[in-house]
Scaffold this motif. Structure first.
Motif, short mmCIF file in Angstrom:
data_model
loop_
_atom_site.label_atom_id
_atom_site.label_comp_id
_atom_site.label_asym_id
_atom_site.label_seq_id
_atom_site.Cartn_x
_atom_site.Cartn_y
_atom_site.Cartn_z
N GLY A 1 0.78 -1.23 0.00
CA GLY A 1 0.00 0.00 0.00
C GLY A 1 0.81 1.28 0.00
N GLU A 2 2.15 1.16 0.15
CA GLU A 2 2.98 2.36 0.18
C GLU A 2 3.53 2.65 -1.21
N HIS A 3 3.42 3.90 -1.64
CA HIS A 3 3.94 4.30 -2.95
C HIS A 3 5.46 4.42 -2.89
N PRO A 4 6.15 4.07 -3.97
CA PRO A 4 7.62 4.22 -3.99
C PRO A 4 8.02 5.69 -3.97
N LEU A 5 9.15 5.96 -3.33
CA LEU A 5 9.71 7.30 -3.31
C LEU A 5 10.79 7.41 -4.38
N VAL A 6 10.71 8.45 -5.21
CA VAL A 6 11.72 8.72 -6.23
C VAL A 6 12.33 10.09 -5.94
N LEU B 1 0.63 9.95 -10.76
CA LEU B 1 0.98 8.54 -10.64
C LEU B 1 1.13 8.15 -9.17
N ALA B 2 1.21 6.84 -8.94
CA ALA B 2 1.35 6.32 -7.57
C ALA B 2 2.81 6.39 -7.15
N VAL B 3 3.32 7.63 -7.06
CA VAL B 3 4.73 7.85 -6.73
C VAL B 3 4.85 9.04 -5.78
N ARG B 4 5.73 8.91 -4.80
CA ARG B 4 6.13 10.06 -3.99
C ARG B 4 7.41 10.63 -4.58
N ALA B 5 7.55 11.94 -4.61
CA ALA B 5 8.69 12.58 -5.29
C ALA B 5 9.39 13.55 -4.35
N GLY B 6 10.72 13.40 -4.27
CA GLY B 6 11.53 14.29 -3.46
C GLY B 6 12.79 14.69 -4.20
N GLY B 7 13.66 15.43 -3.54
CA GLY B 7 14.88 15.89 -4.20
C GLY B 7 16.04 16.09 -3.26
N VAL B 8 17.23 15.96 -3.81
CA VAL B 8 18.47 16.16 -3.05
C VAL B 8 19.41 17.04 -3.88
N THR B 9 19.99 18.05 -3.24
CA THR B 9 21.04 18.82 -3.90
C THR B 9 22.30 18.68 -3.06
#
Length: 338
Positions: A34-39, A63-71
């Motif tokens: 039930g948890e969406h993948p993190l990209v 979409l069924a996606v969690r989205a984050g970012g790294v710098t």
């Protein structure tokens, strides 16, 4: 009215990658039901990575996606910490979450470009592990691929170097490069069309750096001499070389057990009977296994060790990067930390 063609192109490229990540996540027995993948997107603030961050944020909402970012703040320029904070703020404004800026210390191993790259990937690996990310997106374009192929050709490091960057790489396929089939101009047009604020790293125009000289002097000279289409041809060369290299790597992996004795030592006579391309792959794998950094192993290192097998005249130990040495002893090739 639909989006600008360049914007549509980058979004489509990212959408395809996200669909792959979702499919893999659904079939992963270790995934939480039930948890969406993190990209995560690795974002420097430049045009390529800002376009990638924007496309990820847009597509993830559908979409069924969690989205984050790294710098990553390499600390190599004055004000780099402030700039990293600004980039993190831009990613957050796009709707990415989690977002973070990570400071690293760049060493000297392998030269400034290689050291910065090693520090960056180590930081991205750590961030992905900490957040439980399924994938990290990188903004390399077809132009970057062409440059990588030429750099590999200049080093004389063999067909694997000519294969450039893989669309999927890293542990468990962590790193994804959606833009490898898109040129840099398309990505920049997408930034302009979306009015994305971008930062042009002065290092990218600094002739002190090999890739910068290649980008601003080498490739334009090749296009002037050979005509347009050089970048596309080099990118095709990368894919063809990758297919060949993958086949040879598989052959080498299968052959390796047959050239070792009961104690696991490499037998020179058996190595001698292998095709050179297969034998040298086995040697390279053995060097890396003993601690030689893969990025610092060049063709000349492999050739010197290979001569212990094909041109044995009683020569002494060969010193390799990472304080590894190779020597021939009693018909065996011994590779270990010196």
């Amino acid at each position: 009215m639909g989006p600008h063609p360049a914007v549509a192109a980058i979004r489509l490229a990212v959408r395809r990658v996200l669909h792959d990540v979702i499919t893999e996540h659904r079939t992963d027995p270790a995934a939480t039901p039930g948890e969406h993948p993190l990209v995560l997107v690795a974002c420097s603030g430049g045009a390529d990575s800002m376009a990638l961050a924007s496309a990820l944020a847009f597509e993830a909402r559908k979409l069924a996606v969690r989205a984050g970012g790294v710098t990553v703040d390499h600390g190599l320029q004055d004000g780099s910490d402030q700039r990293a904070t600004e980039v993190a703020g831009r990613m957050a404004a796009l709707g990415l979450d989690p977002v973070e800026a990570v400071a690293v210390t760049v060493g000297r191993e392998g030269g400034p470009e290689a050291a910065a790259r090693d520090a960056r990937y180590a930081a991205l690996d750590e961030a992905a592990e900490r957040h439980g990310a399924s994938a990290v997106l990188l903004g390399h374009t077809r132009d970057d691929q062409a440059e990588t192929v030429l750099l590999g050709l200049a080093r004389g490091s063999g067909i694997r170097s000519l294969s450039g960057m893989a669309a999927v790489s890293g542990a468990a396929g962590r790193y994804r490069r959606p833009f490898l089939e898109l040129d840099r101009q398309t990505v920049r047009k997408a930034c302009v069309a979306q009015e994305l604020a971008v930062w042009d790293d002065p290092h990218n125009a600094d002739p002190a750096y090999t890739r910068s000289r290649l980008r601003h002097e080498g490739l334009p000279a090749l296009e002037k001499a050979l005509g347009k289409g050089v970048v596309e041809a080099l990118a095709r060369t990368a894919q063809l070389s990758r297919d060949d290299a993958d086949a040879l790597d598989s052959w080498a992996a299968d052959a390796e057990t047959a050239v070792r004795d009961e104690a696991g030592r490499l037998e020179c006579a058996k190595l001698y009977g292998l095709p050179p391309a297969v034998r040298r792959r086995i040697l390279r794998r053995a060097m890396i296994a003993e601690g030689a950094p893969a990025g610092s192993l060049f063709a000349r290192h492999i050739e010197e060790v290979d001569r212990l097998i094909t041109g044995w005249r009683g020569q002494g130990a060969i010193n390799l990067p990472g304080r590894v040495e190779a020597r021939r002893q009693g018909g065996r090739l011994v590779i270990r930390q010196g």
